[in-house]
Write an enzyme that holds these catalytic residues in place. Structure first.
Site, short mmCIF file in Angstrom:
data_model
loop_
_atom_site.label_atom_id
_atom_site.label_comp_id
_atom_site.label_asym_id
_atom_site.label_seq_id
_atom_site.Cartn_x
_atom_site.Cartn_y
_atom_site.Cartn_z
N LEU B 77 0.93 -1.15 0.00
CA LEU B 77 -0.11 -0.11 -0.03
C LEU B 77 0.83 1.28 -0.15
O LEU B 77 1.90 1.20 0.83
CB LEU B 77 -0.98 0.19 1.18
CG LEU B 77 -1.79 -1.27 1.65
CD1 LEU B 77 -2.46 -0.89 2.83
CD2 LEU B 77 -2.45 -1.35 0.44
N CYS B 78 0.67 2.10 -0.68
CA CYS B 78 1.20 3.44 -0.67
C CYS B 78 1.00 4.31 0.58
O CYS B 78 -0.11 4.41 1.04
CB CYS B 78 0.91 4.56 -1.73
SG CYS B 78 1.39 5.94 -1.67
#
Lengths: 93, 130
Positions: B77-78
């Site tokens: 996940l960013c």
């Protein structure tokens, strides 16, 4: 040669139009999700003469019968299209 | 061939995450590898442990987790997108003084550098829109 993937309906935005304006000889176009609405009717006239594919499960899910000028494919063929083309550009807005 | 998938779509908000999952399965079934699945923008909601869809609807989270276990997938996940949207692991939650973390098992938080690195290492990048 580029694989263009369009996922937006031609009736709800300009993604397909924008894609076609960037389309070069030898490129391929894949219609997925709501873009399968472009796989029948009048919208296909603008796709004539191009390598156009349509993800069949997405068309079936929407009750769209794919025009014979367009090749119906499954996910496995989608993967092989990705191996045959580079880069892969997605148009969804 | 090594693929990296970039997912912009949140589950249940757009079809992108579901399409990405179907594509990921086809990539693996075709004998190719997936170097990383990078969840960006609203796509970070795919990594929330708190999603609770009705039983007769698709549970994308458990499907991503099953695929991760079966194929040792890298699900990233960013971190900047995740912080803004409230998807935090326990250490981020404690650092930011939030009541609890909610990141699902099998996911990691990382910066855009991890997307750039995946782009450099992979043969193909496929983006799944919102």
């Amino acid at each position: 040669m580029t694989l263009h993937i369009v996922s937006q309906s031609p009736f709800s935005g300009s993604a397909l139009k924008d894609c076609l304006s960037a389309f070069a000889d030898g490129d391929a176009l894949l219609l997925i999700e709501d873009a399968v609405y472009a796989a029948k009717g009048q919208t296909i006239t603008q796709l004539k003469g191009k390598s156009v594919y349509c993800l069949e499960p997405d068309a079936v899910a929407r009750g769209i019968s794919i025009d014979p000028a367009i090749e119906a494919i499954d996910e496995t063929r989608w993967v092989s299209l990705c191996t045959e083309h580079n880069p892969i550009v997605s148009w969804f807005r | 061939m090594q693929f990296t998938l970039v997912v912009y779509g949140a589950p249940h908000a757009s079809e992108g995450a579901n399409t990405a999952l179907r594509f990921a399965r086809a990539v693996l079934a075709s004998g190719h590898g997936i170097y990383r699945v990078f969840f960006y923008g609203d796509g970070v909601h795919n990594g929330s442990a708190l999603v609770a869809p009705p039983q007769d609807e698709q549970d994308l989270l458990s499907q991503w987790q099953d695929l991760k276990i079966a194929h040792n997938l890298d699900l990233t996940l960013c971190i900047a997108a995740a912080q803004r949207r409230g998807v935090l692991n326990d250490s981020e939650a404690s650092r930011l003084e939030k009541p609890s973390g909610n990141m699902a098992d099998g996911f990691e938080l990382a910066g855009l550098g991890q997307l750039a690195e995946a782009a450099a290492v992979s043969d193909r990048i496929v983006t799944f829109g919102s």
